[in-house]
Design an enzyme around this catalytic site. Structure first.
Site, PDB file in Angstrom:
ATOM      1  N   TRP A 145       0.759  -1.070  -0.004  1.00  0.00           N
ATOM      2  CA  TRP A 145       0.012   0.058  -0.079  1.00  0.00           C
ATOM      3  C   TRP A 145       0.861   1.250   0.054  1.00  0.00           C
ATOM      4  O   TRP A 145       0.687   2.133  -0.712  1.00  0.00           O
ATOM      5  CB  TRP A 145      -0.814  -0.005   1.169  1.00  0.00           C
ATOM      6  CG  TRP A 145      -1.620   1.393   1.202  1.00  0.00           C
ATOM      7  CD1 TRP A 145      -3.156   1.231   0.700  1.00  0.00           C
ATOM      8  CD2 TRP A 145      -1.425   2.469   2.025  1.00  0.00           C
ATOM      9  NE1 TRP A 145      -3.364   2.784   0.894  1.00  0.00           N
ATOM     10  CE2 TRP A 145      -2.694   3.420   1.765  1.00  0.00           C
ATOM     11  CE3 TRP A 145      -0.258   2.882   2.807  1.00  0.00           C
ATOM     12  CZ2 TRP A 145      -2.651   4.744   2.381  1.00  0.00           C
ATOM     13  CZ3 TRP A 145      -0.570   4.158   3.253  1.00  0.00           C
ATOM     14  CH2 TRP A 145      -1.468   4.963   3.122  1.00  0.00           C
ATOM     15  N   THR A 164      -6.649  -2.459  -1.579  1.00  0.00           N
ATOM     16  CA  THR A 164      -6.690  -2.655  -0.268  1.00  0.00           C
ATOM     17  C   THR A 164      -7.189  -1.222   0.510  1.00  0.00           C
ATOM     18  O   THR A 164      -7.311  -1.307   1.708  1.00  0.00           O
ATOM     19  CB  THR A 164      -5.457  -3.288   0.381  1.00  0.00           C
ATOM     20  OG1 THR A 164      -4.316  -2.457   0.185  1.00  0.00           O
ATOM     21  CG2 THR A 164      -5.012  -4.529  -0.391  1.00  0.00           C
ATOM     22  N   ASP A 165      -7.164  -0.194  -0.006  1.00  0.00           N
ATOM     23  CA  ASP A 165      -7.156   0.930   0.776  1.00  0.00           C
ATOM     24  C   ASP A 165      -8.792   1.120   0.974  1.00  0.00           C
ATOM     25  O   ASP A 165      -9.551   0.918   0.364  1.00  0.00           O
ATOM     26  CB  ASP A 165      -6.859   2.013  -0.244  1.00  0.00           C
ATOM     27  CG  ASP A 165      -6.846   3.536   0.405  1.00  0.00           C
ATOM     28  OD1 ASP A 165      -5.877   3.857   0.927  1.00  0.00           O
ATOM     29  OD2 ASP A 165      -8.018   4.103   0.583  1.00  0.00           O
ATOM     30  N   LEU A 166      -9.043   1.201   2.491  1.00  0.00           N
ATOM     31  CA  LEU A 166     -10.201   1.438   2.918  1.00  0.00           C
ATOM     32  C   LEU A 166     -11.287   2.746   2.388  1.00  0.00           C
ATOM     33  O   LEU A 166     -12.363   2.591   2.366  1.00  0.00           O
ATOM     34  CB  LEU A 166     -10.362   1.516   4.513  1.00  0.00           C
ATOM     35  CG  LEU A 166      -9.791  -0.033   5.176  1.00  0.00           C
ATOM     36  CD1 LEU A 166      -9.926   0.323   6.672  1.00  0.00           C
ATOM     37  CD2 LEU A 166     -10.732  -1.114   4.716  1.00  0.00           C
ATOM     38  N   GLY A 167     -10.140   3.744   2.329  1.00  0.00           N
ATOM     39  CA  GLY A 167     -11.192   4.926   1.706  1.00  0.00           C
ATOM     40  C   GLY A 167     -11.638   4.807   0.221  1.00  0.00           C
ATOM     41  O   GLY A 167     -12.591   5.159  -0.133  1.00  0.00           O
TER      42      GLY A 167
END
Length: 216
Positions: A145, A164-167
């Protein structure tokens, strides 16, 4: 290697046509500023950008900025430490500046790899995306990331999808009106239509995730 810099207006229009939902968001949001974007205090070098990422991991912005300033002050001058200077700083000094043992070790590993060529920072801007991610992710305490953020915001690469970035996941949930955030695999599959401007789409999704939820 994907392109870096700013897409043309025609490319952004084509992206909007390929995905009408994304296109509507692009028209509503502020104009895309282009990559790379500087931080509040731009990094002095590629090494500094990665070192700063290590310092800021899992900390609030204010706490991270304070520790970063202390680490910065461990070497003379206005610029952040070079890899050689970083290795000359004892890990106890880095710990005293507020870094955890793991982060102090990560900064030394980053410096060692930068100096011995395992992490070729002088030529990294000319390397393909996958090579950049692989080399950076070998550094202790740095994962894919962080490498993707380096690609987007430091090198200005236009076709990176940090699935994989939650935002980004939350942004897609809002864009498509989903009940749950998509999985990384679902996000990656959905993002295929955005190539070769997946970094631009990511920027849109981050903006959507930052918006306050509508009141009911």
């Amino acid at each position: 290697m994907t392109r870096a810099g700013a897409p043309t207006a025609a490319e952004v229009r084509a992206l909007a046509r390929r995905d009408p939902a994304l296109g509507a968001a692009l028209r509503r949001l502020p104009r895309f500023p282009g990559f790379p974007q500087g931080a509040e205090r731009p990094a002095d070098s590629h090494f500094h950008a990665l070192a700063r990422a290590v310092v800021y991991q899992m900390l609030s912005g204010r706490a991270a900025a304070t520790i970063h300033a202390r680490v910065h002050a461990l070497t003379p001058g206005s610029r952040f430490a070079t890899p050689k200077q970083m290795l000359a700083i004892e890990q106890d000094q880095l710990r005293a500046a507020g870094l955890s043992r793991a982060k102090a070790a990560a900064l030394h590993d980053l410096a060692e790899r930068s100096l011995d060529g395992r992490l070729p920072l002088r030529s990294i801007a000319r390397r393909p995306d996958d090579d950049v991610v692989a080399a950076i992710a070998e550094v202790r305490g740095i994962g894919p990331w962080t490498a993707q953020m380096f690609l987007i915001f430091r090198l200005g690469r236009l076709d990176v999808m940090p699935s994989t970035d939650l935002g980004v996941q939350e942004g897609l949930r809002r864009l498509d009106g989903l009940a749950e955030r998509p999985t990384p695999r679902e996000l990656a599959a959905r993002a295929e239509i955005w190539a070769p401007l997946r970094s631009v789409a990511s920027w849109v999704l981050w903006r959507l995730a930052d918006e306050a939820p509508a009141e009911v």
